[in-house]
Design a protein around this motif. Structure first.
Motif, PDB file in Angstrom:
ATOM      1  N   PHE A  69      90.826  95.644 -42.952  1.00  0.00           N
ATOM      2  CA  PHE A  69      89.962  96.186 -41.915  1.00  0.00           C
ATOM      3  C   PHE A  69      88.530  95.731 -42.166  1.00  0.00           C
ATOM      4  CE2 PHE A  69      93.378  99.376 -42.424  1.00  0.00           C
ATOM      5  CZ  PHE A  69      93.939  99.269 -41.163  1.00  0.00           C
ATOM      6  N   LEU A  70      87.811  95.430 -41.087  1.00  0.00           N
ATOM      7  CA  LEU A  70      86.421  95.012 -41.195  1.00  0.00           C
ATOM      8  C   LEU A  70      85.511  96.211 -40.988  1.00  0.00           C
ATOM      9  CD1 LEU A  70      86.512  91.688 -39.134  1.00  0.00           C
ATOM     10  CD2 LEU A  70      86.669  91.970 -41.608  1.00  0.00           C
ATOM     11  N   GLU A  71      84.526  96.343 -41.873  1.00  0.00           N
ATOM     12  CA  GLU A  71      83.554  97.426 -41.751  1.00  0.00           C
ATOM     13  C   GLU A  71      82.521  97.080 -40.676  1.00  0.00           C
ATOM     14  OE1 GLU A  71      83.787 100.225 -43.354  1.00  0.00           O
ATOM     15  OE2 GLU A  71      85.471  99.655 -44.635  1.00  0.00           O
ATOM     16  N   LYS A  72      81.977  98.111 -40.032  1.00  0.00           N
ATOM     17  CA  LYS A  72      80.988  97.885 -38.971  1.00  0.00           C
ATOM     18  C   LYS A  72      79.630  97.444 -39.522  1.00  0.00           C
ATOM     19  CE  LYS A  72      82.687 101.047 -35.386  1.00  0.00           C
ATOM     20  NZ  LYS A  72      82.323 102.223 -34.553  1.00  0.00           N
ATOM     21  N   HIS A  73      79.299  97.893 -40.722  1.00  0.00           N
ATOM     22  CA  HIS A  73      77.929  97.697 -41.210  1.00  0.00           C
ATOM     23  C   HIS A  73      77.862  96.964 -42.556  1.00  0.00           C
ATOM     24  CE1 HIS A  73      76.109 100.100 -38.010  1.00  0.00           C
ATOM     25  NE2 HIS A  73      77.133 100.920 -38.153  1.00  0.00           N
ATOM     26  N   SER A  74      78.886  96.231 -42.896  1.00  0.00           N
ATOM     27  CA  SER A  74      78.826  95.445 -44.125  1.00  0.00           C
ATOM     28  C   SER A  74      79.745  94.239 -44.029  1.00  0.00           C
ATOM     29  CB  SER A  74      79.205  96.301 -45.342  1.00  0.00           C
ATOM     30  OG  SER A  74      80.565  96.692 -45.276  1.00  0.00           O
ATOM     31  N   ARG A  75      79.365  93.189 -44.728  1.00  0.00           N
ATOM     32  CA  ARG A  75      80.158  91.959 -44.822  1.00  0.00           C
ATOM     33  C   ARG A  75      79.971  91.356 -46.216  1.00  0.00           C
ATOM     34  NH1 ARG A  75      82.060  93.515 -40.684  1.00  0.00           N
ATOM     35  NH2 ARG A  75      82.398  92.380 -38.739  1.00  0.00           N
ATOM     36  N   TYR A  76      80.976  90.598 -46.639  1.00  0.00           N
ATOM     37  CA  TYR A  76      80.881  89.837 -47.878  1.00  0.00           C
ATOM     38  C   TYR A  76      80.625  88.370 -47.547  1.00  0.00           C
ATOM     39  CZ  TYR A  76      82.591  93.714 -50.728  1.00  0.00           C
ATOM     40  OH  TYR A  76      82.718  94.915 -51.375  1.00  0.00           O
ATOM     41  N   PHE A  77      79.865  87.721 -48.415  1.00  0.00           N
ATOM     42  CA  PHE A  77      79.536  86.310 -48.238  1.00  0.00           C
ATOM     43  C   PHE A  77      79.798  85.545 -49.537  1.00  0.00           C
ATOM     44  CE2 PHE A  77      77.049  88.578 -45.149  1.00  0.00           C
ATOM     45  CZ  PHE A  77      77.058  87.764 -44.015  1.00  0.00           C
ATOM     46  N   ARG A  78      80.246  84.304 -49.389  1.00  0.00           N
ATOM     47  CA  ARG A  78      80.391  83.414 -50.543  1.00  0.00           C
ATOM     48  C   ARG A  78      79.378  82.295 -50.424  1.00  0.00           C
ATOM     49  NH1 ARG A  78      86.462  81.866 -52.018  1.00  0.00           N
ATOM     50  NH2 ARG A  78      85.388  81.237 -53.911  1.00  0.00           N
ATOM     51  N   LYS A  79      78.739  81.978 -51.533  1.00  0.00           N
ATOM     52  CA  LYS A  79      77.698  80.945 -51.563  1.00  0.00           C
ATOM     53  C   LYS A  79      78.313  79.574 -51.837  1.00  0.00           C
ATOM     54  CE  LYS A  79      74.125  82.038 -54.095  1.00  0.00           C
ATOM     55  NZ  LYS A  79      73.346  82.558 -55.243  1.00  0.00           N
ATOM     56  N   PHE A  80      77.768  78.561 -51.126  1.00  0.00           N
ATOM     57  CA  PHE A  80      78.253  77.192 -51.286  1.00  0.00           C
ATOM     58  C   PHE A  80      77.079  76.219 -51.340  1.00  0.00           C
ATOM     59  CE2 PHE A  80      81.895  79.341 -49.559  1.00  0.00           C
ATOM     60  CZ  PHE A  80      82.989  78.712 -50.152  1.00  0.00           C
ATOM     61  N   ASP A  81      77.302  75.095 -51.979  1.00  0.00           N
ATOM     62  CA  ASP A  81      76.415  73.943 -51.881  1.00  0.00           C
ATOM     63  C   ASP A  81      77.079  72.940 -50.955  1.00  0.00           C
ATOM     64  OD1 ASP A  81      74.453  74.904 -53.544  1.00  0.00           O
ATOM     65  OD2 ASP A  81      75.220  73.925 -55.343  1.00  0.00           O
ATOM     66  N   PHE A  82      76.368  72.519 -49.898  1.00  0.00           N
ATOM     67  CA  PHE A  82      76.896  71.567 -48.927  1.00  0.00           C
ATOM     68  C   PHE A  82      76.271  70.194 -49.173  1.00  0.00           C
ATOM     69  CE2 PHE A  82      78.115  74.491 -45.098  1.00  0.00           C
ATOM     70  CZ  PHE A  82      79.075  75.092 -45.886  1.00  0.00           C
ATOM     71  N   ALA A  83      77.109  69.189 -49.328  1.00  0.00           N
ATOM     72  CA  ALA A  83      76.638  67.816 -49.476  1.00  0.00           C
ATOM     73  C   ALA A  83      77.127  66.991 -48.288  1.00  0.00           C
ATOM     74  CB  ALA A  83      77.144  67.206 -50.782  1.00  0.00           C
ATOM     75  N   PHE A  84      76.201  66.375 -47.567  1.00  0.00           N
ATOM     76  CA  PHE A  84      76.517  65.470 -46.459  1.00  0.00           C
ATOM     77  C   PHE A  84      76.117  64.065 -46.911  1.00  0.00           C
ATOM     78  CE2 PHE A  84      75.612  69.596 -44.495  1.00  0.00           C
ATOM     79  CZ  PHE A  84      76.752  69.786 -43.734  1.00  0.00           C
TER      80      PHE A  84
END
Length: 316
Positions: free
Chosen positions: A2-17
């Motif tokens: 279930f997704l909460e209305k007022h919170s989210r988790y994030f994962r950090k990435f390094d993007f190389a183009f």
């Protein structure tokens, strides 16, 4: 999940183009007055061509819906949807009065014939490169929208977006490749101060004696899963894993993974390389953000507060 209305988790990435041709200039993240070509334009072209999507093995569709340059937030924001045509309609439970005939009732939401149950996720990329020439980014963690599928969507858009550069007197065509790498921000020492190890999984090339020689079977991999019943914490994990890996290697086991329950009710599977079982181990951990905005399960537009929190996490 279930997704909460007022919170989210994030994962950090390094993007190389990176340009495919060694002498080609980098494709900028967004358009500027001097250069018409950009990563953002490549993604928008793919969306307009109705090609920025991928059908999953179960029939679900992950699609890039919107790309927005947000200079005030210092970010390029992407909005993705995952649509599930075959998903069961969501059901809502309501507890009844104590004197009612039943303890609870349920109400099932009913979709129209042309609707699909959907969720959305943001990918937010900081506009400026860091000292290593890498763009810092964050992915909103939503079930079914992983970096693996995001990587393919972005890479496909760039592959279909050739651009020219001048080398001497020649005009040469190339395109940009895309590589995301998860940022290892958590240590095993710190994680096990409040977290715990539940399982250790070992694997090795399989050589079962019972497999016949009739060409019907080919052994691939043998897996051993160990449940942890003792205490492994921040003080003893190095000795425990060093001892286990050392003994297991002598018996032919080559890959080692540890399942950790973290103190934020999430878990991670961490791979232990054979030469670092007694060293500090770093792994990718999700960062939680709280929101004043009530977040829907599926957003129609890019959410400003999500972009602002995500770019802050990406640059932490």
């Amino acid at each position: 999940m279930f997704l909460e209305k007022h919170s989210r988790y994030f994962r950090k990435f390094d993007f190389a183009f990176t340009p495919r041709h060694i002498h080609a200039p980098d494709l900028p993240l967004v358009n500027d007055k001097r250069k018409a070509f950009s990563i953002a334009d490549a993604l928008q072209v793919h969306i307009k061509a109705m090609k920025a999507l991928e059908v999953q093995p179960n029939g679900d569709i992950v699609e890039l819906m919107e790309v927005e340059h947000r200079p005030k937030d210092g970010a390029l924001a992407l909005l993705l949807h995952r649509a599930s045509p075959n998903a069961a309609d969501p059901t809502y439970r309501k507890k009844a009065r104590k004197d009612a005939g039943k303890r609870f009732t349920v109400r099932q939401a009913v979709k129209d014939a042309d609707e699909e149950q959907s969720v959305s996720a943001h990918v937010v990329i900081a506009l400026t490169k860091n000292a290593k020439g890498i763009y810092q980014a964050a992915l909103e963690e939503i079930p079914g929208i992983s970096m693996a599928v995001v990587r393919r969507l972005i890479a496909n858009a760039l592959r279909d977006y050739p651009y020219n550069f001048q080398k001497g007197k020649k005009q040469i065509e190339t395109y940009a490749s895309f590589k995301p790498v998860g940022v290892k921000s958590e240590s095993m020492d710190n994680a096990l101060k409040k977290g715990q190890v539940n399982f250790v999984t070992l694997s090795r090339p399989a050589k079962p004696k019972f497999v016949d020689a009739d060409g019907l079977f080919r052994p691939e991999q043998e897996v051993l899963k160990l449940r942890v019943i003792g205490k492994i914490d921040g003080k003893n994990w190095k000795n425990v894993f060093s001892n286990l890996v050392g003994k297991a290697q002598k018996d032919g086991w080559v890959d080692f993974k540890v399942d950790i329950d973290l103190n934020d009710n999430r878990n991670r599977t961490v791979k232990i390389d054979r030469d670092e079982e007694a060293k500090e181990i770093l792994f990718v951990r999700s960062e939680i953000a709280d929101f004043k905005t009530s977040l829907p399960a599926c957003s129609v537009d890019i959410v400003a507060e999500v972009v602002q929190k995500a770019v802050a996490i990406a640059k932490m």
